[in-house]
Design an enzyme around this catalytic site. Structure first.
Site, PDB file in Angstrom:
ATOM      1  N   PRO A 195       0.779  -1.254  -0.035  1.00  0.00           N
ATOM      2  CA  PRO A 195      -0.095   0.068  -0.256  1.00  0.00           C
ATOM      3  C   PRO A 195       0.857   1.263  -0.063  1.00  0.00           C
ATOM      4  O   PRO A 195       0.357   2.330  -0.317  1.00  0.00           O
ATOM      5  CB  PRO A 195      -0.882   0.082   1.219  1.00  0.00           C
ATOM      6  CG  PRO A 195      -0.014  -1.050   2.114  1.00  0.00           C
ATOM      7  CD  PRO A 195       0.519  -2.086   1.202  1.00  0.00           C
ATOM      8  N   ASP A 237      -9.655   2.654 -24.955  1.00  0.00           N
ATOM      9  CA  ASP A 237      -9.962   2.876 -23.415  1.00  0.00           C
ATOM     10  C   ASP A 237      -9.798   3.697 -22.520  1.00  0.00           C
ATOM     11  O   ASP A 237      -8.785   4.538 -22.937  1.00  0.00           O
ATOM     12  CB  ASP A 237      -9.262   1.495 -22.848  1.00  0.00           C
ATOM     13  CG  ASP A 237      -9.624   0.134 -23.178  1.00  0.00           C
ATOM     14  OD1 ASP A 237     -10.827  -0.167 -23.565  1.00  0.00           O
ATOM     15  OD2 ASP A 237      -8.901  -0.724 -22.918  1.00  0.00           O
ATOM     16  N   GLU A 280       1.705  -8.272   8.694  1.00  0.00           N
ATOM     17  CA  GLU A 280       2.232  -6.887   9.134  1.00  0.00           C
ATOM     18  C   GLU A 280       2.939  -6.228   7.986  1.00  0.00           C
ATOM     19  O   GLU A 280       2.832  -5.084   7.625  1.00  0.00           O
ATOM     20  CB  GLU A 280       2.940  -6.709  10.298  1.00  0.00           C
ATOM     21  CG  GLU A 280       2.899  -5.455  10.934  1.00  0.00           C
ATOM     22  CD  GLU A 280       1.486  -4.597  10.932  1.00  0.00           C
ATOM     23  OE1 GLU A 280       0.486  -5.275  11.427  1.00  0.00           O
ATOM     24  OE2 GLU A 280       1.232  -3.353  10.984  1.00  0.00           O
TER      25      GLU A 280
HETATM   26  C1  SAM Z   1      -2.298  -5.974   6.175  1.00  0.00           C
HETATM   27  S1  SAM Z   1      -1.030  -5.393   4.666  1.00  0.00           S
HETATM   28  C2  SAM Z   1       0.140  -4.509   5.425  1.00  0.00           C
HETATM   29  C3  SAM Z   1       0.136  -3.197   5.509  1.00  0.00           C
HETATM   30  C4  SAM Z   1       1.223  -2.396   6.215  1.00  0.00           C
HETATM   31  N1  SAM Z   1       1.371  -2.897   7.708  1.00  0.00           N
HETATM   32  C5  SAM Z   1       1.381  -0.974   5.867  1.00  0.00           C
HETATM   33  O1  SAM Z   1       0.625  -0.481   6.722  1.00  0.00           O
HETATM   34  O2  SAM Z   1       1.905  -0.450   5.034  1.00  0.00           O
HETATM   35  C6  SAM Z   1      -0.446  -7.074   4.045  1.00  0.00           C
HETATM   36  C7  SAM Z   1      -0.056  -7.001   2.716  1.00  0.00           C
HETATM   37  O3  SAM Z   1      -1.012  -6.797   1.788  1.00  0.00           O
HETATM   38  C8  SAM Z   1      -0.677  -6.135   0.478  1.00  0.00           C
HETATM   39  N2  SAM Z   1      -1.464  -4.948   0.641  1.00  0.00           N
HETATM   40  C9  SAM Z   1      -2.205  -4.399   1.313  1.00  0.00           C
HETATM   41  N3  SAM Z   1      -2.866  -3.178   0.812  1.00  0.00           N
HETATM   42  C10 SAM Z   1      -2.447  -3.153  -0.527  1.00  0.00           C
HETATM   43  C11 SAM Z   1      -2.784  -2.261  -1.519  1.00  0.00           C
HETATM   44  N4  SAM Z   1      -3.464  -1.015  -1.404  1.00  0.00           N
HETATM   45  N5  SAM Z   1      -1.917  -2.460  -2.815  1.00  0.00           N
HETATM   46  C12 SAM Z   1      -1.134  -3.362  -2.827  1.00  0.00           C
HETATM   47  N6  SAM Z   1      -0.719  -4.524  -1.955  1.00  0.00           N
HETATM   48  C13 SAM Z   1      -1.489  -4.232  -0.659  1.00  0.00           C
HETATM   49  C14 SAM Z   1       0.883  -6.027   0.547  1.00  0.00           C
HETATM   50  O4  SAM Z   1       1.385  -7.191   0.161  1.00  0.00           O
HETATM   51  C15 SAM Z   1       0.964  -6.026   2.310  1.00  0.00           C
HETATM   52  O5  SAM Z   1       2.415  -6.262   2.528  1.00  0.00           O
END
Ligand code: SAM
Length: 247
Positions: free
Chosen positions: A91, A171, A118
């Protein structure tokens, strides 16, 4: 043929998406080869543990570097590819968009790393990957859905995949504008009529209508996109019309 490797702890999540519709057809046509790998197989400890407690304490578990580094090394060797794009779903990454999908569609080898829990040991981010991509400003439980979104946006652009190339050149986002509205038969559905111009058979007027509607949509829904485009005089005139309509 493009090679797409995905490192995940939940390979079963990909079966439905990669095994359906255009993504499935792309693999059958050998435009792409998907390889979904459970990186737990690469854990070098007896219990195949892939996560551990964070140094310094705090909530949640962190993905260890070893299984992911070893898995990426193995995939690079296997594909004999020197410079794959190694994409971390995160994210905190750069937001995914159409231009990035177009860029990735020109690569030979993509490796996606799907996080969970996490997050990742920071050394993965610093020393293993080429890209960190987010699919939006929200937090998912894992990177799998993000990887699927990016794969879908990339594979549909491969030259062998969409027979009708015109269709994706127009598109939304490919042109810089949102796409114009579409209609199909019947011309009158429950009293709701298709715009006359579309059944006129006059292709010059149809193209003009589409260009104007595309601009109108973009102006109404995503005016931010217009900041990035050099508008023609005609488009500027249409924009004034839309602004006046709103007064
Ligand atoms: C619960 S999330 C971890 C978030 C992290 N603690 C942070 O706050 O940045 C677990 C995993 O989901 C994926 N993920 C979560 N949100 C995402 C997003 N918006 N885009 C891409 N991958 C995402 C990533 O691979 C991340 O490591």
């Amino acid at each position: 043929m493009m090679n797409i490797d995905v490192l995940t702890l939940f390979p079963e999540m990909f079966e439905g998406v990669l095994g359906s519709s255009i993504l499935k057809k792309a693999a059958e046509q050998k435009a792409v080869h998907y390889n979904i790998v459970n990186f737990r197989e690469f854990a070098d400890n007896k219990h195949k543990t892939v996560d551990d407690y964070p140094y310094g304490g705090g909530a949640g578990m962190v993905l260890k570097p070893q299984p992911i580094f070893d898995a990426v090394d193995h995939l690079k060797e296997q594909a004999n590819s020197k410079k794959p794009r190694v994409i971390l779903l995160c994210p905190q990454g750069k937001p995914h968009h159409q231009k990035l999908a177009e860029e990735l569609a020109g690569e030979q080898h993509l490796i996606f790393i799907c996080g969970h829990y996490e997050g990742y040991d920071e050394r993965i981010r610093q020393n293993l990957i080429t890209d960190e991509i987010s699919i939006g400003d929200y937090v998912l439980t894992g990177g799998e859905l993000g990887a699927m979104v990016i794969i879908d946006s990339v594979v549909r652009l491969l030259p062998e995949v969409l027979g009708n190339e015109e269709s994706h050149r127009q598109d939304s986002f490919s042109t810089g504008f949102l796409e114009h509205p579409h209609y199909t038969r019947p011309a009158d559905f429950r009293g709701m009529k298709v715009p006359d111009v579309l059944i006129s058979g006059n292709h010059r007027l149809i193209d003009e209508w589409r260009a104007k509607e595309s601009l109108k949509r973009t102006y109404g829904r995503r005016p931010d996109l217009l900041q990035k485009i050099e508008l023609t005089d005609t488009q500027k005139k249409w924009l004034l019309e839309f602004e006046n309509e709103q007064k």
